[in-house]
Scaffold this active site. Structure first.
Site, PDB file in Angstrom:
ATOM      1  N   ASN A  40      -6.536   6.651  -9.707  1.00  9.04           N
ATOM      2  CA  ASN A  40      -6.476   5.345  -9.050  1.00  9.04           C
ATOM      3  C   ASN A  40      -6.407   4.214 -10.074  1.00  9.04           C
ATOM      4  O   ASN A  40      -5.783   3.179  -9.821  1.00  9.04           O
ATOM      5  CB  ASN A  40      -7.691   5.149  -8.148  1.00  9.04           C
ATOM      6  CG  ASN A  40      -7.612   6.008  -6.903  1.00  9.04           C
ATOM      7  OD1 ASN A  40      -6.524   6.201  -6.355  1.00  9.04           O
ATOM      8  ND2 ASN A  40      -8.734   6.539  -6.465  1.00  9.04           N
ATOM      9  N   ASP A 241     -11.738  11.049   0.453  1.00 10.95           N
ATOM     10  CA  ASP A 241     -12.385  12.021  -0.443  1.00 10.95           C
ATOM     11  C   ASP A 241     -13.665  12.678   0.073  1.00 10.95           C
ATOM     12  O   ASP A 241     -13.880  13.869  -0.181  1.00 10.95           O
ATOM     13  CB  ASP A 241     -12.604  11.371  -1.816  1.00 10.95           C
ATOM     14  CG  ASP A 241     -11.279  11.031  -2.490  1.00 10.95           C
ATOM     15  OD1 ASP A 241     -10.254  11.628  -2.136  1.00 10.95           O
ATOM     16  OD2 ASP A 241     -11.283  10.158  -3.389  1.00 10.95           O
TER      17      ASP A 241
HETATM   18  C1  PIR Z   1      -5.541   6.400  -1.768  1.00  7.67           C
HETATM   19  C2  PIR Z   1      -5.450   6.932  -3.058  1.00  7.67           C
HETATM   20  C3  PIR Z   1      -4.328   6.629  -3.818  1.00  7.67           C
HETATM   21  C4  PIR Z   1      -3.312   5.863  -3.302  1.00  7.67           C
HETATM   22  C5  PIR Z   1      -3.391   5.368  -1.995  1.00  7.67           C
HETATM   23  N1  PIR Z   1      -2.377   4.645  -1.474  1.00  7.67           N
HETATM   24  C6  PIR Z   1      -4.525   5.624  -1.242  1.00  7.67           C
HETATM   25  C7  PIR Z   1      -6.451   7.880  -3.658  1.00  7.67           C
HETATM   26  C8  PIR Z   1      -7.741   8.233  -2.912  1.00  7.67           C
HETATM   27  O1  PIR Z   1      -8.859   8.080  -3.771  1.00  7.67           O
HETATM   28  C9  PIR Z   1      -7.587   9.700  -2.497  1.00  7.67           C
HETATM   29  O2  PIR Z   1      -8.249  10.581  -3.387  1.00  7.67           O
HETATM   30  C10 PIR Z   1      -6.136   9.997  -2.602  1.00  7.67           C
HETATM   31  N2  PIR Z   1      -5.757   9.178  -3.763  1.00  7.67           N
HETATM   32  C11 PIR Z   1      -5.336   9.701  -1.335  1.00  7.67           C
HETATM   33  O3  PIR Z   1      -3.978   9.733  -1.585  1.00  7.67           O
HETATM   34 CA    CA Z   2      -9.578   9.843  -5.204  1.00  3.04          CA
END
Ligand code: PIR
Ligand code: CA
Length: 327
Positions: A40, A241
């Site tokens: 992230n 998560d």
């Molecule tokens: C959520 C995430 C990444 C991008 C977006 N658009 C939304 C993160 C979250 O933490 C989760 O682990 C996973 N990646 C969902 O895609």
């Molecule tokens: Ca994550």
């Protein structure tokens, strides 16, 4: 009854933060270690965020930083959803303890090796870089881990691209290695996690706990709601998560089907897609359990109860400290 031992490999991340709290606050889980992976946000930011969450919740769990980027590809981050810090919204407290000096890969291996075979589960909620590196560094962990319950992928549509979910898109080669290895893998993908929405009722129940930790969670969810509303058009944000942690606490919280899952590595437009065959179209043995349907009420009951328990634990500690200090 002995508790479920888990290692949480994460990239906090608003929903990763809630996964840490569920793992730490549920009485049936023993959170052995938290490891971080760039995802992230950068490795430095997500590690800081993991330590800040530990500080707010009063946790003393080892936190080790891992991979600063994917095995092969250009790094992806998600500031559109998680902000510049990776955990925008609440004021982040200063960490109360330092990161473990080991690399995440070594903390993962050491922790698995320090426990009986078949007793430690891996819960990755970010890109799978650390897990793939740990497998390659110490292949015997593959036969020793109880199971891998990961947040990533989807069998319908992605969120990073129409085909691919972020965690898999961020490091598809690592994901392919994890799905190919001979350990039980559960894919908790977007099809499941998009059911774990934090609506106003959920936020109100958390606010009603009335603790500094609950206030922190409300701020986390409020920011997450705003970006999910603006960027993805969601009425309420999906809290991905902690669904993996919930699956370990209570397998009946979700319906699961067996499937063959392949991570697309070569597609022009579909790189990082988790191609899922619930039947036998490819003639391949099933290599994964795939989560399909969430018992949303039960999921939020578990999560809210964990936040309540952690709030009470830190309140007791705080009053013990105050009483012990001459005024
Ligand atoms: C959520 C995430 C990444 C991008 C977006 N658009 C939304 C993160 C979250 O933490 C989760 O682990 C996973 N990646 C969902 O895609
Ligand atoms: Ca994550």
């Amino acid at each position: 009854m002995s508790r479920h031992k888990i290692i949480l490999d994460c990239d906090p991340g608003h929903d990763d933060a809630i996964a840490i709290l569920l793992a730490a606050g549920d009485p049936s889980i023993e959170l052995l270690a938290i490891t971080t992976c760039a995802g992230n946000q950068t490795l430095e930011k997500v590690t800081r965020n993991a330590l800040a969450v530990c500080a707010v919740a009063g946790l003393d769990v080892p936190v080790a930083a891992g991979a600063a980027g994917p095995l092969v590809r250009q790094q992806l981050v998600a500031p559109d959803i998680h902000g510049e810090s990776g955990l925008d919204g609440p004021v982040l407290p200063a960490p109360t303890h330092a990161a473990d000096p080991r690399h995440a890969v070594d903390l993962i291996i050491d922790t698995i090796m320090a426990h009986e075979p078949g007793t430690v589960s891996l819960v990755p909620t970010g890109p799978l870089t650390n897990i793939a590196l740990a497998m390659r560094k110490e292949p015997s962990i593959i036969g020793r881990v109880k199971e891998v319950v990961l947040m990533g992928g989807s069998y319908t549509r992605g969120n990073r691209t129409p085909a691919a979910e972020f965690n898999i898109a961020a490091d598809p080669e690592a994901a392919a290695a994890v799905f190919d290895a001979e350990w039980p893998v559960t894919m908790v993908g977007l099809d499941l996690t998009h059911q774990a929405t934090a609506d106003d009722d959920v936020v109100a129940r958390i606010a009603a706990i009335g603790s500094p930790l609950a206030d922190f969670v409300v701020e986390v969810l409020t920011f997450f709601a705003s970006t999910y509303r603006e960027r993805q058009g969601f009425d309420a944000p999906p809290v991905h998560d902690p669904c993996c942690v919930a699956a370990i606490i209570d397998p009946s919280v979700m319906e699961i089907r067996s499937a063959f899952v392949a991570v697309e590595l070569a597609g022009t437009w579909t790189s990082g897609m988790t191609v899922t065959d619930f039947g036998d179209a490819y003639g391949q043995p099933h290599n994964a359990r795939v989560a399909t349907k969430l018992d949303r009420a039960r999921f939020w009951d578990l999560t809210i109860e964990a936040i309540r328990r952690l709030s009470e634990a830190s309140a007791t500690e705080a009053s013990a400290t105050t009483e012990g200090t001459p005024q």
